[in-house]
Scaffold this motif. Structure first.
Motif, mmCIF file in Angstrom:
data_model
loop_
_atom_site.group_PDB
_atom_site.id
_atom_site.type_symbol
_atom_site.label_atom_id
_atom_site.label_comp_id
_atom_site.label_asym_id
_atom_site.label_seq_id
_atom_site.Cartn_x
_atom_site.Cartn_y
_atom_site.Cartn_z
ATOM 1 N N UNK A 86 -11.144 49.057 10.944
ATOM 2 C CA UNK A 86 -12.285 48.281 11.448
ATOM 3 C C UNK A 86 -12.300 48.204 12.964
ATOM 4 N N UNK A 87 -11.092 48.189 13.584
ATOM 5 C CA UNK A 87 -11.043 48.094 15.051
ATOM 6 C C UNK A 87 -11.495 49.367 15.735
ATOM 7 N N UNK A 88 -11.670 50.465 14.968
ATOM 8 C CA UNK A 88 -12.148 51.715 15.571
ATOM 9 C C UNK A 88 -13.662 51.745 15.728
ATOM 10 N N UNK A 89 -14.365 50.707 15.266
ATOM 11 C CA UNK A 89 -15.824 50.658 15.337
ATOM 12 C C UNK A 89 -16.256 49.502 16.226
ATOM 13 N N UNK A 90 -17.411 49.667 16.855
ATOM 14 C CA UNK A 90 -17.924 48.641 17.769
ATOM 15 C C UNK A 90 -18.547 47.469 17.022
ATOM 16 N N UNK A 91 -19.165 47.742 15.879
ATOM 17 C CA UNK A 91 -19.799 46.675 15.109
ATOM 18 C C UNK A 91 -19.333 46.730 13.659
ATOM 19 N N UNK A 92 -19.486 45.606 12.967
ATOM 20 C CA UNK A 92 -19.128 45.536 11.556
ATOM 21 C C UNK A 92 -20.062 46.393 10.704
ATOM 22 N N UNK A 93 -21.309 46.505 11.123
ATOM 23 C CA UNK A 93 -22.280 47.317 10.368
ATOM 24 C C UNK A 93 -21.856 48.787 10.353
ATOM 25 N N UNK A 94 -21.371 49.297 11.491
ATOM 26 C CA UNK A 94 -20.921 50.682 11.543
ATOM 27 C C UNK A 94 -19.727 50.904 10.617
#
Length: 321
Positions: A86-94
């Protein structure tokens, strides 16, 4: 529940209790004998779907449904490459879209839907994220290696404890045998009374065992992480008091002494409009058990508690400290 059966030779678990069903990447099950027969050269085709398979890729079926086994195998293979966090993405939606894409790929491969296009998507992802995949794999490899080391250490310690217990039991058995042989020899060759011999022998053995008492191996009460298990961490309760020991505890409601007008109760406070200008509690405050009427009631009690208090008036001698 349906009995396990090989779809090729029709052998069941009832006829052959040692039957082992094996599966490959296609998800179709075969018994161990059929696998050895059909894949003598190391490779061959699945009897049901004709997909080329290798003998080395067969494994024992863990789940009763072979399609579940196939999906588990596909999920493991896909998650080795699709290993972003999850930390590899900027938003939770992505991140949620990424997880949805993984589930779509697994579903397509498990149900043979657009297999060619799905494999192309996987190859494109692996090329575009080659560095990220290698970095995540090396990180997972280190964590798994450390976990295996901890498990192996615990296993060795457990084996040592078992060996120590077995050694103590063997020593105790040998000692008991020697004691019995000594008693028998004493009874056979001594001219003393048999009852006195047995009594003396029993008291001597008891004293010897108390002096050379074997220290038991410490019982394991916690995991390697320090978390206790079993009933070791529970506190013991106090014994129930007896009537002859004295009177049992009796609850008495606390009466607050008020040197002023009697403060209003819950209903009087609401009907009297005391909370009309008090802000309502926030969701976080309400979750913690706080309400606005509690604060208002406490403020009224504190305000009225000492209105009639006279500091010049001395308390009676019986109340003086």
């Amino acid at each position: 529940m349906d009995d396990q059966i090989c779809p090729r030779c029709k052998t069941t678990k009832y006829r052959n209790p040692s039957l082992k069903l094996m599966v490959n990447v296609c998800g179709h099950a075969l018994c161990e004998s059929c696998v050895d027969l059909l894949f003598l050269k190391g490779s061959g085709a699945c009897p049901e779907c004709q997909i080329p398979l290798r003998r080395t890729n067969f494994r024992i079926q863990l789940f009763e449904d072979s399609m579940v086994e196939k999906e588990v195998d596909i999920r493991k293979r896909i998650l080795r490459d699709f290993n972003k966090k999850e930390e590899d993405f900027t938003t939770l939606r992505e991140y949620n879209d990424y997880l949805e894409e993984i589930e779509t790929i697994i579903y397509n491969l498990a149900n043979n839907i657009d297999v060619i296009e799905t494999n192309k998507r996987i190859e494109q992802y692996k090329k575009a994220n080659k560095e990220q995949i290698l970095k995540s794999k090396s990180k997972l490899g280190r964590e798994e290696y450390e976990l295996e080391e901890l498990l192996e250490l615990e296993k060795q310690q457990e084996e040592e404890r078992k060996l120590e217990l077995i050694k103590q039991e063997v020593e105790m058995k040998k000692k008991k045998i020697r004691e019995k042989e000594a008693l028998i020899d004493e009874l056979m060759f001594s001219e003393a009374d048999a009852a006195n011999i047995v009594e003396t022998f029993a008291s001597t053995i008891q004293a010897t065992r108390e002096e050379a008492k074997v220290v038991p191996v410490a019982k394991v009460t916690q995991f390697s992480t320090g978390i206790k298990f079993g009933r070791q961490g529970q506190q013991t309760f106090m014994p129930v008091p007896k009537v002859e020991e004295g009177p049992t505890y009796c609850y008495k409601r606390i009466e607050q002494e008020v040197e002023g007008p009697h403060p209003p109760g819950w209903q009087e406070m609401e009907s009297g409009g005391y909370i009309a200008h008090v802000r309502s509690e926030k969701p976080a405050e309400k979750a913690g058990g706080f309400k606005s009427n509690i604060a208002c009631l406490r403020a009224l009690q504190e305000a009225m508690a000492g209105l009639y208090h006279n500091p010049s008036q001395r308390p009676p001698e019986s109340m003086a400290i």
